[in-house]
Design a protein around this motif. Structure first.
Motif, PDB file in Angstrom:
ATOM      1  N   LYS A  89       0.903  -1.309  -0.008  1.00 47.69           N
ATOM      2  CA  LYS A  89      -0.040   0.121  -0.156  1.00 47.69           C
ATOM      3  C   LYS A  89       0.875   1.237   0.056  1.00 47.69           C
ATOM      4  O   LYS A  89       1.945   1.339   0.754  1.00 47.69           O
ATOM      5  N   GLN A  90       0.319   2.183  -0.620  1.00 43.71           N
ATOM      6  CA  GLN A  90       1.233   3.536  -0.867  1.00 43.71           C
ATOM      7  C   GLN A  90       0.432   4.758  -0.568  1.00 43.71           C
ATOM      8  O   GLN A  90      -0.763   4.889  -1.482  1.00 43.71           O
ATOM      9  N   TYR A 109      -0.325   8.412  -0.787  1.00 44.97           N
ATOM     10  CA  TYR A 109      -0.146   9.568  -1.870  1.00 44.97           C
ATOM     11  C   TYR A 109       1.256  10.102  -1.728  1.00 44.97           C
ATOM     12  O   TYR A 109       1.490  10.728  -0.704  1.00 44.97           O
ATOM     13  N   GLY A 110       2.047   9.928  -2.702  1.00 44.79           N
ATOM     14  CA  GLY A 110       3.296  10.415  -2.692  1.00 44.79           C
ATOM     15  C   GLY A 110       4.447  10.036  -1.568  1.00 44.79           C
ATOM     16  O   GLY A 110       5.515  10.624  -1.523  1.00 44.79           O
ATOM     17  N   GLU A 111       4.287   8.812  -1.299  1.00 45.77           N
ATOM     18  CA  GLU A 111       4.867   8.349  -0.048  1.00 45.77           C
ATOM     19  C   GLU A 111       5.469   7.171  -0.440  1.00 45.77           C
ATOM     20  O   GLU A 111       5.428   6.528  -1.439  1.00 45.77           O
ATOM     21  N   GLY A 112       6.319   6.365   0.799  1.00 47.37           N
ATOM     22  CA  GLY A 112       6.655   5.173   0.285  1.00 47.37           C
ATOM     23  C   GLY A 112       5.879   3.926   0.446  1.00 47.37           C
ATOM     24  O   GLY A 112       4.674   4.157   0.542  1.00 47.37           O
ATOM     25  N   LEU A 113       6.302   2.815   0.123  1.00 46.67           N
ATOM     26  CA  LEU A 113       5.381   1.795   0.116  1.00 46.67           C
ATOM     27  C   LEU A 113       5.318   0.806   1.372  1.00 46.67           C
ATOM     28  O   LEU A 113       6.641   0.669   2.254  1.00 46.67           O
ATOM     29  N   ILE A 114       4.213   0.440   1.842  1.00 47.11           N
ATOM     30  CA  ILE A 114       4.039  -0.327   2.977  1.00 47.11           C
ATOM     31  C   ILE A 114       3.668  -1.726   2.885  1.00 47.11           C
ATOM     32  O   ILE A 114       2.811  -1.988   1.944  1.00 47.11           O
ATOM     33  N   SER A 138      -8.773   5.307   6.546  1.00 48.95           N
ATOM     34  CA  SER A 138      -7.353   5.065   6.692  1.00 48.95           C
ATOM     35  C   SER A 138      -7.118   3.896   5.686  1.00 48.95           C
ATOM     36  O   SER A 138      -5.796   3.692   5.302  1.00 48.95           O
ATOM     37  N   HIS A 139      -7.900   3.266   5.058  1.00 48.40           N
ATOM     38  CA  HIS A 139      -7.398   2.458   3.991  1.00 48.40           C
ATOM     39  C   HIS A 139      -7.230   3.068   2.562  1.00 48.40           C
ATOM     40  O   HIS A 139      -6.613   2.473   1.646  1.00 48.40           O
ATOM     41  N   ALA A 140      -7.541   4.225   2.562  1.00 46.29           N
ATOM     42  CA  ALA A 140      -7.292   5.013   1.125  1.00 46.29           C
ATOM     43  C   ALA A 140      -5.918   5.025   0.979  1.00 46.29           C
ATOM     44  O   ALA A 140      -5.013   5.223   1.685  1.00 46.29           O
ATOM     45  N   GLY A 141      -5.503   4.830  -0.399  1.00 41.53           N
ATOM     46  CA  GLY A 141      -4.435   4.730  -0.777  1.00 41.53           C
ATOM     47  C   GLY A 141      -4.341   4.215  -2.163  1.00 41.53           C
ATOM     48  O   GLY A 141      -5.018   3.978  -2.925  1.00 41.53           O
ATOM     49  N   ILE A 142      -3.079   3.887  -2.570  1.00 41.70           N
ATOM     50  CA  ILE A 142      -2.647   3.009  -3.769  1.00 41.70           C
ATOM     51  C   ILE A 142      -2.277   1.563  -3.471  1.00 41.70           C
ATOM     52  O   ILE A 142      -1.253   1.520  -2.674  1.00 41.70           O
ATOM     53  N   TYR A 143      -3.046   0.641  -3.902  1.00 48.01           N
ATOM     54  CA  TYR A 143      -2.455  -0.707  -3.828  1.00 48.01           C
ATOM     55  C   TYR A 143      -1.928  -1.277  -5.086  1.00 48.01           C
ATOM     56  O   TYR A 143      -2.261  -1.129  -5.957  1.00 48.01           O
ATOM     57  N   LEU A 144      -0.632  -1.918  -4.553  1.00 46.99           N
ATOM     58  CA  LEU A 144       0.278  -2.316  -5.560  1.00 46.99           C
ATOM     59  C   LEU A 144       0.401  -3.773  -5.488  1.00 46.99           C
ATOM     60  O   LEU A 144       0.896  -4.362  -4.633  1.00 46.99           O
ATOM     61  N   CYS A 145       0.244  -4.494  -6.785  1.00 48.56           N
ATOM     62  CA  CYS A 145       0.921  -5.950  -6.470  1.00 48.56           C
ATOM     63  C   CYS A 145       2.022  -5.879  -7.246  1.00 48.56           C
ATOM     64  O   CYS A 145       2.326  -5.502  -8.141  1.00 48.56           O
ATOM     65  N   GLY A 146       2.891  -6.992  -6.819  1.00 50.11           N
ATOM     66  CA  GLY A 146       4.294  -7.120  -7.344  1.00 50.11           C
ATOM     67  C   GLY A 146       4.657  -8.568  -7.243  1.00 50.11           C
ATOM     68  O   GLY A 146       4.345  -9.393  -6.367  1.00 50.11           O
ATOM     69  N   VAL A 147       5.597  -8.894  -8.086  1.00 52.32           N
ATOM     70  CA  VAL A 147       6.093 -10.189  -8.190  1.00 52.32           C
ATOM     71  C   VAL A 147       7.785 -10.123  -8.529  1.00 52.32           C
ATOM     72  O   VAL A 147       8.337  -8.861  -8.945  1.00 52.32           O
ATOM     73  N   LYS A 148       8.470 -11.224  -8.313  1.00 55.91           N
ATOM     74  CA  LYS A 148       9.922 -11.251  -8.431  1.00 55.91           C
ATOM     75  C   LYS A 148       9.945 -11.400 -10.042  1.00 55.91           C
ATOM     76  O   LYS A 148       9.077 -12.066 -10.522  1.00 55.91           O
ATOM     77  N   THR A 174      -3.870   0.289  -8.046  1.00 51.75           N
ATOM     78  CA  THR A 174      -5.385   0.530  -7.737  1.00 51.75           C
ATOM     79  C   THR A 174      -5.319   1.782  -6.748  1.00 51.75           C
ATOM     80  O   THR A 174      -5.048   1.581  -5.629  1.00 51.75           O
ATOM     81  N   LYS A 175      -6.057   2.751  -6.993  1.00 50.21           N
ATOM     82  CA  LYS A 175      -6.289   4.010  -6.177  1.00 50.21           C
ATOM     83  C   LYS A 175      -7.455   3.875  -5.644  1.00 50.21           C
ATOM     84  O   LYS A 175      -8.694   3.901  -6.197  1.00 50.21           O
ATOM     85  N   LEU A 176      -7.700   3.856  -4.265  1.00 45.14           N
ATOM     86  CA  LEU A 176      -8.785   3.700  -3.609  1.00 45.14           C
ATOM     87  C   LEU A 176      -8.982   4.841  -2.699  1.00 45.14           C
ATOM     88  O   LEU A 176      -8.016   5.465  -2.095  1.00 45.14           O
TER      89      LEU A 176
END
Lengths: 113, 112
Positions: free
Chosen positions: B36-37, B39-44, B82-92, B106-108
């Motif tokens: 989860k990101q 807006y404009g910050e790092g990834l959690i 508090s769930h608002a943000g950008i959700y990112l999926c990633g793979v190796k 996905t921007k929530l």
């Protein structure tokens, strides 16, 4: 889990100048990564930085534009050189903290004017 | 190279509603990360799924990995602002690469 301190958090720079971004990890890590996130876009990997070797750049990114240093197992820098407005992005560093764990810095928001 | 497609691209929900975000891979999934990101910050880091059929939950967020469908879903129950943000999926990356490759996100937005 590891913590990464990334500096600066944001900057506004003049075109033609360079900016160096620093990432400090609170534990030793083998692999670090630098990403760019252009406005409204996802993360694009710039390069992988291993201590003691040259960084490995992804297609479309070159060392002259994005020189990277990795002097030890806890620190890395990315320089954005000869900046233009197209370089305005968020830059993020990441570290592989275990075989399946990746930690990210808080990002550097760069605006080039 | 492996590509990840996320849907929807953006989502606006009323607080308290449930929602699902999908991440579909162009190749077989051997593991998938959700971040989860703000807006404009790092990834959690949220979760990592390693096996087909695996399901993990953290607070009100549940993620599943469907290996056959080459897809993962992220479900949020009773959403909060508090769930608002950008959700990112990633793979190796492919071929034993340790780098992470991400979907477009996905921007929530959660309206109170």
């Amino acid at each position: 889990s590891a913590v990464i301190s990334q500096k600066p958090s944001r900057d506004i720079c003049q075109r033609g100048t360079s900016l160096t971004i620093q990432c400090q990890v609170d534990s030793q890590v083998t692999m670090m990564f630098w990403y760019r996130q252009q406005p409204g876009q996802s993360l694009t990997l710039i390069a992988t930085a291993n201590q003691g070797s040259e960084a490995t750049y992804e297609s479309g990114f070159v060392i002259d534009k994005f020189p990277i240093s990795r002097p030890n197992l806890t620190f890395s820098t990315l320089t954005v050189s000869n900046m233009s407005p197209e370089d305005s992005s968020i830059y993020l560093c990441s570290a592989q903290t275990n075989p399946y764990g990746y930690t990210f810095g808080s990002g550097t928001r760069l605006t080039v004017v | 190279s492996q590509e990840l497609e996320q849907s929807p691209q953006s989502l606006i929900v009323q607080e308290g509603k449930n929602l699902t975000i999908n991440c579909t891979s162009s190749k077989t999934l051997y593991g998938l990360y959700w971040y989860k990101q703000k807006y404009g910050e790092g990834l959690i880091f949220l979760m990592m799924l390693q096996k087909g059929g695996e399901e993990k939950s953290h607070e009100k967020i549940t993620a599943k990995l469907d290996e056959k469908k080459q897809q993962s879903s992220l479900h949020i129950t009773a959403s909060q602002p508090s769930h608002a943000g950008i959700y990112l999926c990633g793979v190796k990356g492919q071929g034993g690469s340790e780098k992470l490759v991400f979907g477009k996100g996905t921007k929530l937005t959660v309206n109170p």
